[in-house]
Design an enzyme around this catalytic site. Structure first.
Site, PDB file in Angstrom:
ATOM      1  N   CYS A  44      10.670  77.253 151.643  1.00 15.94           N
ATOM      2  CA  CYS A  44      11.479  77.886 150.605  1.00 15.94           C
ATOM      3  C   CYS A  44      11.970  76.857 149.591  1.00 15.94           C
ATOM      4  CB  CYS A  44      12.647  78.643 151.229  1.00 15.94           C
ATOM      5  SG  CYS A  44      12.083  79.971 152.319  1.00 15.94           S
ATOM      6  N   THR A  45      12.265  75.668 150.045  1.00 15.95           N
ATOM      7  CA  THR A  45      12.690  74.601 149.145  1.00 15.95           C
ATOM      8  C   THR A  45      11.526  74.176 148.255  1.00 15.95           C
ATOM      9  OG1 THR A  45      14.377  73.836 150.682  1.00 15.95           O
ATOM     10  CG2 THR A  45      13.611  72.250 149.031  1.00 15.95           C
TER      11      THR A  45
END
Length: 152
Positions: A44-45
């Site tokens: 997600c980062t």
């Protein structure tokens, strides 16, 4: 899951600052709505930073980026601050948005079955779904979305 040409499901959720955000707030704009499982996790980062790195190009095309996850606003604020994310993150703790877009699904991992978000992206233009990706692989996806925005 809404299909290309379908009316985009409306929503009203809190953002990373606790402000109410509605899809209708962006009437007349192209909206890139992307769903991710959990803030500040590796995939997600990478996804968020990839979008961040192209945020100027999205803005040049008049596109608004919204990231959606089940995280609470406080966790979203921390995520946005940590990675200098210039776009809005919306909190979907009851999964109402994820369910409306068909991305809250049963998943399996290491023999465990649970409900979660399948990484997905929707381009909304004129209030309708213009493009949709389901089961997104992070690498190269921001570029694909940007190319689709440019093609509108």
């Amino acid at each position: 899951m809404p299909q290309v040409g379908d009316k985009a499901p409306e929503f009203e959720l809190l953002d990373q600052d606790g402000n109410t955000v509605k899809l209708s707030d962006f009437a007349g704009k192209t909206v890139v709505l992307y769903f991710y499982p959990k803030a500040d996790t590796p995939g997600c980062t990478t996804q968020a930073c990839s979008i961040r790195d192209r945020s100027g190009e999205y803005a040049e095309r008049g596109a608004v980026v919204l990231g959606a996850s089940p995280d609470e606003p406080k966790a979203l604020r921390k995520f946005a601050d940590k990675y200098d994310l210039p776009f809005t993150l919306v909190s979907d703790p009851d999964h109402s948005l994820s369910e409306a877009y068909g991305v809250w699904i049963e998943k399996q991992n290491y023999g465990r079955t649970y409900m979660g978000i399948i990484r997905s992206t929707f381009i909304i233009d004129g209030g309708k779904i213009a493009k949709a990706w389901n089961g997104v692989k992070v690498d190269g996806h921001a570029e694909k979305v940007l190319e689709a925005v440019k093609a509108l």
